[in-house]
Motif scaffolding. Structure first.
Motif, PDB file in Angstrom:
ATOM      1  N   ARG A   3     -37.066  70.392  75.343  1.00 54.89           N
ATOM      2  CA  ARG A   3     -37.114  69.656  76.590  1.00 54.89           C
ATOM      3  C   ARG A   3     -38.551  69.640  77.079  1.00 54.89           C
ATOM      4  NH1 ARG A   3     -34.521  74.482  78.466  1.00 54.89           N
ATOM      5  NH2 ARG A   3     -35.802  75.648  79.937  1.00 54.89           N
ATOM      6  N   SER A   5     -41.289  69.208  80.538  1.00 57.85           N
ATOM      7  CA  SER A   5     -41.427  69.390  81.982  1.00 57.85           C
ATOM      8  C   SER A   5     -41.150  68.090  82.699  1.00 57.85           C
ATOM      9  CB  SER A   5     -42.857  69.829  82.298  1.00 57.85           C
ATOM     10  OG  SER A   5     -43.147  69.627  83.658  1.00 57.85           O
ATOM     11  N   TYR A 262     -35.919  65.748  82.217  1.00 62.65           N
ATOM     12  CA  TYR A 262     -35.870  66.635  81.054  1.00 62.65           C
ATOM     13  C   TYR A 262     -35.398  65.875  79.831  1.00 62.65           C
ATOM     14  CZ  TYR A 262     -36.137  70.212  84.673  1.00 62.65           C
ATOM     15  OH  TYR A 262     -36.528  70.962  85.755  1.00 62.65           O
ATOM     16  N   TYR A 264     -34.224  66.090  75.588  1.00 63.14           N
ATOM     17  CA  TYR A 264     -33.595  66.949  74.589  1.00 63.14           C
ATOM     18  C   TYR A 264     -33.384  66.169  73.291  1.00 63.14           C
ATOM     19  CZ  TYR A 264     -31.864  68.865  79.090  1.00 63.14           C
ATOM     20  OH  TYR A 264     -31.745  69.323  80.380  1.00 63.14           O
ATOM     21  N   GLN A 274     -31.984  63.903  80.571  1.00 60.85           N
ATOM     22  CA  GLN A 274     -31.171  64.259  81.736  1.00 60.85           C
ATOM     23  C   GLN A 274     -31.515  63.341  82.913  1.00 60.85           C
ATOM     24  OE1 GLN A 274     -30.831  68.484  82.525  1.00 60.85           O
ATOM     25  NE2 GLN A 274     -31.033  68.124  84.731  1.00 60.85           N
ATOM     26  N   PRO A 331     -26.665  68.954  77.190  1.00 66.18           N
ATOM     27  CA  PRO A 331     -27.424  70.050  77.812  1.00 66.18           C
ATOM     28  C   PRO A 331     -27.761  69.713  79.262  1.00 66.18           C
ATOM     29  CG  PRO A 331     -28.830  68.755  76.374  1.00 66.18           C
ATOM     30  CD  PRO A 331     -27.436  68.243  76.161  1.00 66.18           C
ATOM     31  N   THR A 333     -30.466  71.239  82.428  1.00 65.66           N
ATOM     32  CA  THR A 333     -31.463  72.168  82.954  1.00 65.66           C
ATOM     33  C   THR A 333     -31.368  72.168  84.474  1.00 65.66           C
ATOM     34  OG1 THR A 333     -32.960  71.775  81.101  1.00 65.66           O
ATOM     35  CG2 THR A 333     -33.928  72.688  83.114  1.00 65.66           C
ATOM     36  N   THR A 334     -31.382  73.343  85.087  1.00 68.34           N
ATOM     37  CA  THR A 334     -31.303  73.437  86.546  1.00 68.34           C
ATOM     38  C   THR A 334     -32.306  72.477  87.187  1.00 68.34           C
ATOM     39  OG1 THR A 334     -30.530  75.724  86.545  1.00 68.34           O
ATOM     40  CG2 THR A 334     -31.638  74.943  88.537  1.00 68.34           C
ATOM     41  N   TYR A 335     -31.789  71.703  88.121  1.00 70.77           N
ATOM     42  CA  TYR A 335     -32.604  70.700  88.793  1.00 70.77           C
ATOM     43  C   TYR A 335     -32.828  71.148  90.240  1.00 70.77           C
ATOM     44  CZ  TYR A 335     -34.244  66.295  90.710  1.00 70.77           C
ATOM     45  OH  TYR A 335     -34.997  65.335  91.333  1.00 70.77           O
ATOM     46  N   THR A 349     -27.187  73.617  89.263  1.00 69.65           N
ATOM     47  CA  THR A 349     -27.282  74.444  88.059  1.00 69.65           C
ATOM     48  C   THR A 349     -26.435  73.943  86.903  1.00 69.65           C
ATOM     49  OG1 THR A 349     -25.509  75.888  88.865  1.00 69.65           O
ATOM     50  CG2 THR A 349     -27.785  76.502  89.425  1.00 69.65           C
TER      51      THR A 349
END
Length: 416
Positions: A3, A5, A262, A264, A274, A331, A333-335, A349
């Motif tokens: 992923r 940044s 993000y 993936y 995402q 997948p 990732t906490t946003y 989360t």
């Protein structure tokens, strides 16, 4: 799984579709080369010659639908049958133009506008594809009435959603009718410049005086789409450039890197992205596919390939959203973002399952671009489109505003 940044740098030097058309010698070369990123020394700019019709549909789209429907060929005929069965597409539709539209707070009446826009657009399509004069008269009457009556869009913060959503949609109906003798193009252009654009610009500039990350991606996206559509309708280069620049590097959540924070690669090797609203719910997430898709399609028809910008970042998001809404795992990732006026911290989360699998008419545009125009494997986009084809439009997906956030009828207009 890899992923990036949310702040990874955009590739500002990608060659525009228009530049590729100029340098590679035509559409065939653009389709052969246009799926990747290329170095260029010049930045995107508004077209020196505007294409009309040139928003969601170009002359080729219209002619293809016209020929295929006349020949009774599917899937175009099935898409046409959805159109003619919709109550909004009937030439007997009577407009309900009003001076003040309110969305949010007391006295809401914005349903008058989004229903009339759907009717204008659908009647315009019936005229363009089927050649029926009665539908042209109906569409022109609706657009003329609103162009000479509407003076304000009010309400709470939701007024900016109305200005964005109904701005780009109204402009698209006008674009289909711009050469019709009974349509008052000048009045429509004045309405877009004097009522819709100031609100679009205010939101993108000030975000209703809130923290820059307070509003979800769709708020930016619909206002960007409206600015872009107004730029095309009014042949206003500054507005066109404003929208394209914001798409690439805007400060709010609707710009591409913020809307897709993000990246993936899944176990089958497909690139995924995402979406900014994925932790909120899937209805708004799928709405985002339609809003960003509209921006990309309108720009494409003026010669700019935003679909492939930043290594096809939007396609990765569409694959992610389609995969999850087909029932597969993705997948997450906490946003984390700032809310309100003081940027109070908030986080999600897990991906939200709310309204998972919701059907909106947004996938045909994406599938027929990525898979047919530029010959890419769009496994998840394709699967979601074909599971719900042929696509309808406003009035086919419920009576509330969410069912009118997209103009629809992608099977009829984009199948290739």
């Amino acid at each position: 799984m890899s992923r990036t940044s949310p702040h990874r740098h955009l590739q500002e030097s990608e060659l525009s579709r228009r530049g590729l058309l100029r340098t590679a010698g035509g559409l065939g070369a653009a389709l052969a080369l246009g799926s990747g990123a290329f170095a260029a020394t010049t930045a995107d700019a508004a077209p020196s010659t505007w294409t009309h019709p040139g928003m969601l549909h170009n002359a080729g789209d219209i002619n293809r639908a016209k020929v295929r429907v006349a020949a009774g060929t599917d899937p175009w005929l099935s898409g046409w049958n959805r159109l003619v069965a919709n109550s909004h597409s009937q030439s007997t539709w009577t407009n309900r133009a009003t001076a003040t539209v309110i969305r949010g707070g007391t006295g809401e009446n914005y349903g008058l506008l989004y229903n009339d826009i759907a009717a204008a657009y659908q009647n315009a399509l019936r005229w363009r594809v089927g050649g029926t004069e009665a539908n042209a008269v109906c569409a022109a009457n609706i657009l003329n009435a609103w162009s000479t009556t509407l003076t304000a869009i009010n309400g709470n913060a939701d007024r900016f959603l109305a200005a964005g959503l109904y701005g780009w949609q109204f402009a698209n109906a006008c674009e289909l009718m711009r050469d019709y003798d009974g349509f008052d193009l000048a009045a429509a252009q004045d309405l877009m410049a004097n009522v819709f654009y100031p609100m679009n610009n205010s939101f993108l500039t000030n975000h209703n005086d809130a923290c820059i990350t307070n509003y979800w991606a769709n708020w930016d996206l619909c206002n960007m789409a409206s600015v872009l559509a107004i730029g095309i309708l009014n042949e206003d280069s500054a507005k066109y450039d404003q929208a394209v620049t914001y798409f690439k590097s805007g400060a709010g959540n609707g710009s591409l890197a913020h809307a897709v924070p993000y990246l993936y690669t899944d176990s089958d090797g497909y690139a995924l992205g995402q979406w900014q609203e994925s932790g909120r719910d899937q209805g708004h997430t799928v709405m985002g596919m339609g809003q960003m898709g509209a921006i990309c399609e309108m720009a494409w028809n003026q010669g700019d390939d935003l679909y492939s910008y930043d290594s096809r970042r939007f396609m990765k998001a569409a694959q992610y959203v389609a995969k999850y809404n087909l029932g597969n795992d993705v997948p997450f990732t906490t946003y984390t973002w700032g809310t309100g006026q003081n940027c109070s911290r908030s986080s999600q989360t897990v991906i939200s399952a709310a309204s998972r699998g919701q059907i909106r008419p947004v996938w045909a545009m994406l599938h027929f671009h990525y898979n047919r125009r530029v010959s890419l494997d769009d496994k998840y986009i394709s699967a979601f489109y074909y599971a719900n084809a042929p696509e309808g439009g406003g009035g086919d997906y419920g009576s509330t505003s969410g069912g009118f956030d997209q103009l629809g009828f992608g099977t009829l207009m984009y199948a290739k």
